[in-house]
Design a protein around this motif. Structure first.
Motif, PDB file in Angstrom:
ATOM      1  N   GLU A 192     134.750 104.753  67.092  1.00 26.43           N
ATOM      2  CA  GLU A 192     134.584 103.298  67.127  1.00 26.43           C
ATOM      3  C   GLU A 192     133.988 102.809  68.446  1.00 26.43           C
ATOM      4  O   GLU A 192     133.603 101.655  68.564  1.00 26.43           O
ATOM      5  CB  GLU A 192     135.919 102.592  66.846  1.00 26.43           C
ATOM      6  CG  GLU A 192     137.011 102.845  67.870  1.00 26.43           C
ATOM      7  CD  GLU A 192     137.811 104.122  67.592  1.00 26.43           C
ATOM      8  OE1 GLU A 192     137.352 104.963  66.785  1.00 26.43           O
ATOM      9  OE2 GLU A 192     138.896 104.268  68.200  1.00 26.43           O
ATOM     10  N   ARG A 193     133.888 103.722  69.422  1.00 28.91           N
ATOM     11  CA  ARG A 193     133.301 103.361  70.723  1.00 28.91           C
ATOM     12  C   ARG A 193     132.012 104.129  70.985  1.00 28.91           C
ATOM     13  O   ARG A 193     131.577 104.270  72.126  1.00 28.91           O
ATOM     14  CB  ARG A 193     134.316 103.661  71.838  1.00 28.91           C
ATOM     15  CG  ARG A 193     135.598 102.838  71.769  1.00 28.91           C
ATOM     16  CD  ARG A 193     135.414 101.458  72.378  1.00 28.91           C
ATOM     17  NE  ARG A 193     135.026 101.558  73.786  1.00 28.91           N
ATOM     18  CZ  ARG A 193     135.909 101.666  74.791  1.00 28.91           C
ATOM     19  NH1 ARG A 193     137.204 101.669  74.543  1.00 28.91           N
ATOM     20  NH2 ARG A 193     135.502 101.726  76.044  1.00 28.91           N
ATOM     21  N   ALA A 194     131.380 104.646  69.945  1.00 28.13           N
ATOM     22  CA  ALA A 194     130.196 105.505  70.090  1.00 28.13           C
ATOM     23  C   ALA A 194     129.075 104.809  70.864  1.00 28.13           C
ATOM     24  O   ALA A 194     128.834 103.607  70.684  1.00 28.13           O
ATOM     25  CB  ALA A 194     129.691 105.915  68.709  1.00 28.13           C
ATOM     26  N   HIS A 198     126.331 109.577  74.815  1.00 30.72           N
ATOM     27  CA  HIS A 198     127.496 110.466  74.830  1.00 30.72           C
ATOM     28  C   HIS A 198     127.815 110.874  73.399  1.00 30.72           C
ATOM     29  O   HIS A 198     127.230 110.346  72.449  1.00 30.72           O
ATOM     30  CB  HIS A 198     128.715 109.770  75.459  1.00 30.72           C
ATOM     31  CG  HIS A 198     128.661 109.671  76.950  1.00 30.72           C
ATOM     32  ND1 HIS A 198     128.689 110.775  77.769  1.00 30.72           N
ATOM     33  CD2 HIS A 198     128.589 108.588  77.776  1.00 30.72           C
ATOM     34  CE1 HIS A 198     128.639 110.386  79.035  1.00 30.72           C
ATOM     35  NE2 HIS A 198     128.571 109.066  79.069  1.00 30.72           N
ATOM     36  N   LEU A 199     128.783 111.790  73.252  1.00 35.26           N
ATOM     37  CA  LEU A 199     129.182 112.263  71.922  1.00 35.26           C
ATOM     38  C   LEU A 199     130.590 111.800  71.572  1.00 35.26           C
ATOM     39  O   LEU A 199     131.454 111.669  72.441  1.00 35.26           O
ATOM     40  CB  LEU A 199     129.139 113.790  71.873  1.00 35.26           C
ATOM     41  CG  LEU A 199     127.773 114.454  72.088  1.00 35.26           C
ATOM     42  CD1 LEU A 199     127.911 115.980  72.036  1.00 35.26           C
ATOM     43  CD2 LEU A 199     126.746 113.967  71.082  1.00 35.26           C
ATOM     44  N   THR A 200     130.805 111.588  70.288  1.00 28.39           N
ATOM     45  CA  THR A 200     132.134 111.361  69.732  1.00 28.39           C
ATOM     46  C   THR A 200     132.657 112.699  69.202  1.00 28.39           C
ATOM     47  O   THR A 200     131.896 113.672  69.093  1.00 28.39           O
ATOM     48  CB  THR A 200     132.056 110.362  68.567  1.00 28.39           C
ATOM     49  OG1 THR A 200     131.338 110.984  67.500  1.00 28.39           O
ATOM     50  CG2 THR A 200     131.359 109.059  68.985  1.00 28.39           C
ATOM     51  N   VAL A 224     140.458 106.401  76.746  1.00 28.57           N
ATOM     52  CA  VAL A 224     140.609 105.627  75.522  1.00 28.57           C
ATOM     53  C   VAL A 224     141.167 106.474  74.373  1.00 28.57           C
ATOM     54  O   VAL A 224     141.752 105.943  73.424  1.00 28.57           O
ATOM     55  CB  VAL A 224     139.253 104.985  75.125  1.00 28.57           C
ATOM     56  CG1 VAL A 224     138.227 106.037  74.745  1.00 28.57           C
ATOM     57  CG2 VAL A 224     139.422 103.980  74.004  1.00 28.57           C
ATOM     58  N   PHE A 225     141.019 107.799  74.467  1.00 28.69           N
ATOM     59  CA  PHE A 225     141.597 108.652  73.424  1.00 28.69           C
ATOM     60  C   PHE A 225     143.125 108.569  73.410  1.00 28.69           C
ATOM     61  O   PHE A 225     143.747 108.816  72.378  1.00 28.69           O
ATOM     62  CB  PHE A 225     141.176 110.122  73.625  1.00 28.69           C
ATOM     63  CG  PHE A 225     139.798 110.430  73.129  1.00 28.69           C
ATOM     64  CD1 PHE A 225     139.522 110.467  71.775  1.00 28.69           C
ATOM     65  CD2 PHE A 225     138.766 110.684  74.026  1.00 28.69           C
ATOM     66  CE1 PHE A 225     138.239 110.755  71.314  1.00 28.69           C
ATOM     67  CE2 PHE A 225     137.486 110.972  73.583  1.00 28.69           C
ATOM     68  CZ  PHE A 225     137.224 111.003  72.222  1.00 28.69           C
TER      69      PHE A 225
END
Ligand SMILES: [Zn+2]
Ligand SMILES: [Zn+2]
Length: 256
Positions: A192-194, A198-200, A224-225
């Protein structure tokens, strides 16, 4: 055998659990520090990693969380161990490294570029490969993150470890990473923060699948994780083994 110790599995965002990027890789006679973010030295001490015996330091790009501790690393080789370092050290980084080191020398002192041991600074283009020790080859690949950002791979004894550094999605990177035994992959932000650079977890899983990795190790995780497990999302894309690194995680890739 290739051995990996994760010294820093985090980012620039401070948490008690994760310091900035730093990864210690041993392969043959090479002991390589990949990135040197804040916390590298003290984490190395915590985990009994002989940081002062590094033969090579390899920087992925010039964001400060990936190399801001380099001056302290060089300073500690003079004042942080007894006796001080005499062995040569090779410092790899993207094109532009030498000019940046000159700026650091202006700020901190000439010992940055002229320490009391032989220091070789090597600027690497992306897409290159070179033997850095007997049967140890270091390879580079451009990543979509900053102008200079690169991924690295270490080949030794028929095994291959890939460290993505910071990256966005890249078909070229997946192709280059093909059939690695261990993919140490950035996994900055949840779905949801992609963001493009960077990678999710899902994108990291897809990269590992396309690169036919045997083991996927997630690193470079933002706070945030929280306590959520990024491996469960990555697993939707990648059927192989997945581990979310913590500071101090250790992995070995045995030879064939
Ligand atoms: Zn970065
Ligand atoms: Zn980063």
């Amino acid at each position: 055998m290739i051995a990996l110790t994760v010294l820093g599995s985090g980012t620039v965002a401070p948490t008690p659990e994760r310091t900035s990027p730093a990864h210690w890789v041993e392969a043959g006679d090479a002991r390589i520090l990949f990135d040197c973010g804040a916390g590298t030295l003290h984490r190395a001490a915590s985990f009994d990693v002989a940081w002062h015996t590094a033969t090579h330091v390899a920087l992925t790009h010039f964001h400060p969380d990936h190399w801001a501790e380099l001056p302290a690393f060089l300073f500690a080789l003079r004042w942080g161990i007894e006796p001080s370092r005499q062995d040569p050290l090779v410092l790899f980084g993207p094109v532009g490294l030498s000019a940046r080191l000159a700026s650091l020398a202006a700020a901190f002192g000439e010992w940055i570029t002229e320490p009391e041991f032989p220091l070789e600074v090597v600027e690497l283009e992306a897409g290159t490969a070179r033997e850095i020790a007997s049967d140890v080859v270091l390879e580079t690949c451009k990543t979509p993150h900053t102008d200079e950002s690169m991924a690295y791979a270490v080949r030794h004894a028929g095994r291959r470890l890939v460290y993505t550094g910071d990256t966005g999605e890249s078909a070229k990177l997946a192709e280059w990473a093909a059939d690695c035994d261990l993919m140490l992959c950035e996994c900055s932000l949840p779905e949801e923060r992609a963001v493009p650079l960077h990678l999710t977890p899902r994108q990291a899983g897809a990269l590992a699948r396309k690169g036919r990795a045997r083991l996927l190790v997630l690193t470079h995780m933002y706070p945030v994780f929280g306590t959520t497990d990024p491996t469960s999302v990555a697993r939707e894309e990648f059927a192989g083994e997945i581990v979310a690194a913590t500071d101090g995680s250790r992995f070995t890739i045995e030879g064939p």
